[in-house]
Design a protein around this motif. Structure first.
Motif, PDB file in Angstrom:
ATOM      1  N   GLN A 184       1.116  -0.901  -0.053  1.00  0.00           N
ATOM      2  CA  GLN A 184      -0.040  -0.258  -0.093  1.00  0.00           C
ATOM      3  C   GLN A 184       0.922   1.219  -0.147  1.00  0.00           C
ATOM      4  N   LEU A 185       1.721   1.292   0.405  1.00  0.00           N
ATOM      5  CA  LEU A 185       2.637   2.405   0.777  1.00  0.00           C
ATOM      6  C   LEU A 185       3.565   2.670  -0.743  1.00  0.00           C
ATOM      7  N   MET A 186       4.226   1.272  -1.183  1.00  0.00           N
ATOM      8  CA  MET A 186       5.225   1.947  -2.736  1.00  0.00           C
ATOM      9  C   MET A 186       4.055   2.347  -3.525  1.00  0.00           C
ATOM     10  N   PRO A 187       2.725   2.564  -3.813  1.00  0.00           N
ATOM     11  CA  PRO A 187       2.571   3.411  -4.711  1.00  0.00           C
ATOM     12  C   PRO A 187       3.057   5.171  -4.358  1.00  0.00           C
ATOM     13  N   PHE A 188       3.043   5.218  -3.341  1.00  0.00           N
ATOM     14  CA  PHE A 188       3.347   6.762  -2.952  1.00  0.00           C
ATOM     15  C   PHE A 188       5.106   6.900  -3.483  1.00  0.00           C
ATOM     16  N   LEU A 189       5.635   6.069  -2.174  1.00  0.00           N
ATOM     17  CA  LEU A 189       7.401   6.427  -2.515  1.00  0.00           C
ATOM     18  C   LEU A 189       7.113   6.077  -4.087  1.00  0.00           C
ATOM     19  N   LEU A 190       6.647   5.257  -4.538  1.00  0.00           N
ATOM     20  CA  LEU A 190       7.468   5.893  -6.681  1.00  0.00           C
ATOM     21  C   LEU A 190       7.178   6.500  -6.664  1.00  0.00           C
ATOM     22  N   ARG A 191       5.255   7.103  -6.980  1.00  0.00           N
ATOM     23  CA  ARG A 191       5.642   8.696  -7.470  1.00  0.00           C
ATOM     24  C   ARG A 191       6.384   9.698  -6.829  1.00  0.00           C
ATOM     25  N   THR A 192       7.222   9.238  -5.452  1.00  0.00           N
ATOM     26  CA  THR A 192       7.325  10.787  -5.551  1.00  0.00           C
ATOM     27  C   THR A 192       8.774  10.453  -6.110  1.00  0.00           C
ATOM     28  N   TRP A 193       9.128   9.772  -6.503  1.00  0.00           N
ATOM     29  CA  TRP A 193      10.594   9.113  -6.837  1.00  0.00           C
ATOM     30  C   TRP A 193      10.946   9.190  -8.200  1.00  0.00           C
ATOM     31  N   MET A 194       9.259   9.450  -8.668  1.00  0.00           N
ATOM     32  CA  MET A 194       9.040   9.734 -10.372  1.00  0.00           C
ATOM     33  C   MET A 194       9.271  11.668 -10.779  1.00  0.00           C
ATOM     34  N   TYR A 195       8.677  12.039  -9.577  1.00  0.00           N
ATOM     35  CA  TYR A 195       8.802  13.491  -9.405  1.00  0.00           C
ATOM     36  C   TYR A 195      10.204  14.519  -9.497  1.00  0.00           C
ATOM     37  N   THR A 196      11.094  13.280  -9.182  1.00  0.00           N
ATOM     38  CA  THR A 196      12.485  13.517  -8.305  1.00  0.00           C
ATOM     39  C   THR A 196      13.573  13.078  -9.264  1.00  0.00           C
ATOM     40  N   SER A 197      13.098  12.364 -10.411  1.00  0.00           N
ATOM     41  CA  SER A 197      13.635  11.648 -11.184  1.00  0.00           C
ATOM     42  C   SER A 197      13.794  12.644 -12.797  1.00  0.00           C
ATOM     43  N   GLY A 198      13.319  13.871 -12.865  1.00  0.00           N
ATOM     44  CA  GLY A 198      12.985  14.057 -14.315  1.00  0.00           C
ATOM     45  C   GLY A 198      12.676  13.351 -15.451  1.00  0.00           C
ATOM     46  N   VAL A 199      11.424  12.791 -15.260  1.00  0.00           N
ATOM     47  CA  VAL A 199      10.469  12.100 -16.031  1.00  0.00           C
ATOM     48  C   VAL A 199       9.579  13.349 -16.725  1.00  0.00           C
ATOM     49  N   MET A 200       9.360  14.794 -16.281  1.00  0.00           N
ATOM     50  CA  MET A 200       8.451  14.885 -17.271  1.00  0.00           C
ATOM     51  C   MET A 200       9.058  16.337 -17.466  1.00  0.00           C
ATOM     52  N   TYR A 201      10.625  16.779 -16.778  1.00  0.00           N
ATOM     53  CA  TYR A 201      11.163  18.055 -16.686  1.00  0.00           C
ATOM     54  C   TYR A 201      13.090  17.928 -16.478  1.00  0.00           C
ATOM     55  N   SER A 202      13.268  18.759 -17.496  1.00  0.00           N
ATOM     56  CA  SER A 202      15.048  18.162 -17.203  1.00  0.00           C
ATOM     57  C   SER A 202      15.677  18.400 -15.475  1.00  0.00           C
ATOM     58  N   VAL A 203      15.956  17.721 -15.024  1.00  0.00           N
ATOM     59  CA  VAL A 203      16.452  17.364 -13.328  1.00  0.00           C
ATOM     60  C   VAL A 203      17.073  18.417 -13.249  1.00  0.00           C
ATOM     61  N   GLN A 204      18.894  18.251 -14.819  1.00  0.00           N
ATOM     62  CA  GLN A 204      20.227  19.046 -14.457  1.00  0.00           C
ATOM     63  C   GLN A 204      19.468  20.202 -13.898  1.00  0.00           C
ATOM     64  N   SER A 205      18.533  20.535 -15.366  1.00  0.00           N
ATOM     65  CA  SER A 205      18.413  22.420 -15.213  1.00  0.00           C
ATOM     66  C   SER A 205      17.437  23.311 -14.048  1.00  0.00           C
ATOM     67  N   ALA A 206      17.049  21.411 -13.708  1.00  0.00           N
ATOM     68  CA  ALA A 206      16.374  22.465 -12.057  1.00  0.00           C
ATOM     69  C   ALA A 206      16.862  22.196 -10.771  1.00  0.00           C
ATOM     70  N   VAL A 207      18.048  21.599 -11.026  1.00  0.00           N
ATOM     71  CA  VAL A 207      19.363  21.676  -9.516  1.00  0.00           C
ATOM     72  C   VAL A 207      20.590  22.582  -9.720  1.00  0.00           C
ATOM     73  N   ASP A 208      20.338  23.660 -10.979  1.00  0.00           N
ATOM     74  CA  ASP A 208      21.856  23.605 -11.626  1.00  0.00           C
ATOM     75  C   ASP A 208      21.995  24.183 -10.602  1.00  0.00           C
ATOM     76  N   LYS A 209      21.077  25.457  -9.400  1.00  0.00           N
ATOM     77  CA  LYS A 209      21.388  26.317  -8.564  1.00  0.00           C
ATOM     78  C   LYS A 209      21.554  25.652  -7.055  1.00  0.00           C
ATOM     79  N   TRP A 210      20.890  24.465  -7.222  1.00  0.00           N
ATOM     80  CA  TRP A 210      21.395  23.758  -6.033  1.00  0.00           C
ATOM     81  C   TRP A 210      22.684  23.883  -5.357  1.00  0.00           C
ATOM     82  N   PRO A 211      23.192  23.290  -4.017  1.00  0.00           N
ATOM     83  CA  PRO A 211      24.308  23.238  -3.750  1.00  0.00           C
ATOM     84  C   PRO A 211      25.249  21.982  -4.200  1.00  0.00           C
ATOM     85  N   THR A 212      26.009  21.827  -4.596  1.00  0.00           N
ATOM     86  CA  THR A 212      27.240  21.182  -5.400  1.00  0.00           C
ATOM     87  C   THR A 212      26.700  19.319  -4.911  1.00  0.00           C
ATOM     88  N   VAL A 213      26.038  18.768  -3.634  1.00  0.00           N
ATOM     89  CA  VAL A 213      26.457  18.215  -3.537  1.00  0.00           C
ATOM     90  C   VAL A 213      24.385  17.647  -3.407  1.00  0.00           C
TER      91      VAL A 213
END
Length: 305
Positions: free
Chosen positions: A212-241
């Motif tokens: 029951q928990l996995m769909p929520f975890l996987l949805r979070t993974w999807m939104y932070t993986s750059g499926v719909m947007y360029s993750v590289q562009s999104a984090v360019d101004k973030w700390p290096t780590v």
């Protein structure tokens, strides 16, 4: 070889065996504990010996999966396409996520299809043991065959969907030699997905709420993986780590490999850095080996209780 359960107690017969404990009697007559976990090497051999069963089981389940739906196997392709349409409307049109991305529609579809492969493999693996207790208790076979088979099912679905994906990409560019890179990229992702499915199969067998928990975890993974947007562009101004962590994300890595293979123009005609392949190989080896060992360690516990 004869077996004896470690939970059965009995009185030793008379004569030379009088006074021997059950363990001593078992050792004397070559008996072993029923359901005892085999050695790692023996387990691998047993699993390899049943490779034809694994493939046949996966194929049969794939065919039966959509038999009750009127459109049948069409849903294998229609489901990710509908997801692509929704994501394009929300992220591409409403949120302008397509800015700066060449041929965004094809780029988005590749991401959705590739991520769904991992997502479905993990979800299926989580339920692989708990949903097949009847089979597990009726037949003796390496239990790892089940999560592996379910990963093969998802790979088969992806390969079928690839036909439509190729048509979509061809609307934007012609095939290039980089398309050959799709094969090793999918092999590495398949090994990675299998390792995750094996690990989650053990966890799901012990914790029923995990399904029951996995769909929520996987949805979070999807939104932070750059499926719909360029993750590289999104984090360019973030700390290096944080930039490093997001770019090490295995889902992003495998999507980048296959996106580049299909659409090198989206990367301004520059090849991906070699370290991306190294990261992909590393994730495949770590997840594949660790997931298999983690699952094997609890082999004798599956189906009990």
């Amino acid at each position: 070889m004869s077996t004896v359960s470690d939970s059965v107690s009995f009185s030793a017969p008379g004569g030379a065996d009088a006074g021997l404990t059950p363990k001593q009697l078992a050792a004397k007559y070559g008996l072993s504990v029923s359901g005892k976990r085999p050695s790692f090497s023996q387990y691998v051999r047993d699993l390899w010996a049943r490779r034809h069963f694994i493939v046949a089981f996966a194929t049969a389940r794939l065919v039966a999966q959509y038999t009750t739906a009127k459109l049948g196997q069409v849903w294998q392709v229609l489901t990710p396409l509908l997801n692509c349409a929704v994501f394009y409307l929300v992220f591409g049109v409403m949120m302008k996520g397509n800015q700066g991305i060449t041929d965004y529609i094809a780029w988005l579809c590749i991401g959705v299809f590739v991520f769904q492969f991992s997502q479905s493999a993990v979800l299926s693996g989580t339920r692989a043991i708990s949903d097949n207790l009847g089979l597990i208790r009726a037949l003796h076979f390496p239990r790892a065959a089940l999560p592996i088979a379910f990963t093969i099912i998802q790979l088969q679905q992806l390969l079928i969907s690839m036909v439509v994906l190729v048509v979509i990409v061809l609307f934007f560019q012609m095939p290039t030699m980089t398309w050959m890179l799709i094969i090793p990229a999918l092999v590495l992702q398949s090994v990675f997905n299998t390792g995750l499915a094996l690990a989650m199969a053990r966890i799901g067998a012990k914790t029923s709420d995990m399904a029951q928990l996995m769909p929520f975890l996987l949805r979070t993974w999807m939104y932070t993986s750059g499926v719909m947007y360029s993750v590289q562009s999104a984090v360019d101004k973030w700390p290096t780590v944080f930039q490093v962590l997001f770019r090490m994300n295995p889902a992003s890595v495998y999507m980048d490999l296959i996106r580049y293979a299909f659409m090198p123009n989206a990367y301004n005609k520059h090849a991906l850095p070699d370290h991306v392949w190294v990261i992909a190989l590393g994730w495949a080896l770590v997840a594949g080996v660790a997931g298999f060992i983690f699952f094997w360690k609890a082999e004798e516990e599956y189906g009990r209780g």
